[in-house]
Design a protein around this motif. Structure first.
Motif, mmCIF file in Angstrom:
data_model
loop_
_atom_site.group_PDB
_atom_site.id
_atom_site.type_symbol
_atom_site.label_atom_id
_atom_site.label_comp_id
_atom_site.label_asym_id
_atom_site.label_seq_id
_atom_site.Cartn_x
_atom_site.Cartn_y
_atom_site.Cartn_z
ATOM 1 N N THR A 50 0.835 -1.193 0.000
ATOM 2 C CA THR A 50 0.000 0.000 0.000
ATOM 3 C C THR A 50 0.879 1.256 0.000
ATOM 4 O O THR A 50 1.945 1.287 0.605
ATOM 5 C CB THR A 50 -0.996 0.006 1.186
ATOM 6 O OG1 THR A 50 -1.924 1.069 1.023
ATOM 7 C CG2 THR A 50 -0.303 0.154 2.510
ATOM 8 N N PHE A 51 0.426 2.261 -0.716
ATOM 9 C CA PHE A 51 1.149 3.527 -0.859
ATOM 10 C C PHE A 51 1.280 4.222 0.498
ATOM 11 O O PHE A 51 0.302 4.351 1.231
ATOM 12 C CB PHE A 51 0.376 4.427 -1.831
ATOM 13 C CG PHE A 51 0.952 5.805 -1.980
ATOM 14 C CD1 PHE A 51 1.971 6.046 -2.882
ATOM 15 C CD2 PHE A 51 0.458 6.864 -1.236
ATOM 16 C CE1 PHE A 51 2.490 7.322 -3.038
ATOM 17 C CE2 PHE A 51 0.965 8.135 -1.375
ATOM 18 C CZ PHE A 51 1.982 8.370 -2.280
ATOM 19 N N ILE A 52 2.497 4.691 0.795
ATOM 20 C CA ILE A 52 2.721 5.464 2.018
ATOM 21 C C ILE A 52 3.057 6.914 1.673
ATOM 22 O O ILE A 52 2.449 7.833 2.191
ATOM 23 C CB ILE A 52 3.832 4.836 2.893
ATOM 24 C CG1 ILE A 52 3.423 3.436 3.353
ATOM 25 C CG2 ILE A 52 4.159 5.736 4.091
ATOM 26 C CD1 ILE A 52 2.149 3.375 4.197
ATOM 27 N N ILE A 53 4.021 7.116 0.776
ATOM 28 C CA ILE A 53 4.401 8.482 0.408
ATOM 29 C C ILE A 53 5.111 8.455 -0.941
ATOM 30 O O ILE A 53 5.776 7.483 -1.279
ATOM 31 C CB ILE A 53 5.284 9.131 1.495
ATOM 32 C CG1 ILE A 53 5.332 10.644 1.326
ATOM 33 C CG2 ILE A 53 6.668 8.502 1.551
ATOM 34 C CD1 ILE A 53 5.657 11.393 2.601
ATOM 35 N N GLY A 54 4.946 9.535 -1.695
ATOM 36 C CA GLY A 54 5.591 9.663 -2.989
ATOM 37 C C GLY A 54 6.187 11.055 -3.143
ATOM 38 O O GLY A 54 5.821 11.988 -2.416
#
Length: 123
Positions: A50-54
């Motif tokens: 799952t995406f946390i930070i970009g």
């Protein structure tokens, strides 16, 4: 950090490249359990898929994307730190120091808030 090498090499401005590498390295060192990935031609960190930070590079700033929920949760702190934000991202100006403690809290928030998330993005 090898996964981000090509992305970093494409940043023309040496100061912007160095700052971006500093931030990506900091995230990798501070949160070794996060997986560095490239998606949509941007460096990101995920946790259990799952995406946390970009992050993404713009002319006047390094954009930080913690998803809309992260921006909403930290909106007051972002403004108090002197940064600007939209609904989806925080802008870290190239010519200002980075508030790593704010960045750390944003990442920790997403890790905890998405602990049971089974999708890449929040629904």
């Amino acid at each position: 950090m090898e996964i981000f090498a090509e992305y970093l090499a494409r940043i023309d401005n040496p100061q912007h490249r160095a700052r971006t590498e500093e931030v990506l390295s900091w995230v990798s060192e501070k949160f070794p359990n996060l997986m560095p990935v490239m998606k949509w031609n941007q460096p990101m960190f995920t946790d259990h898929g799952t995406f946390i930070i970009g992050f993404s590079v713009a002319k006047h700033h390094l954009a930080v994307a913690p998803e809309r929920a992260g921006i909403i949760h930290f909106s007051d702190e972002i403004v108090q730190a002197g940064y600007h934000h939209s609904q989806q991202l925080l802008r870290l100006p190239w010519d200002r120091p980075i508030d790593f403690s704010l960045l750390e809290r944003m990442i920790e928030y997403n890790i905890l808030d998405k602990a049971d998330c089974s999708t890449f993005w929040r629904k």
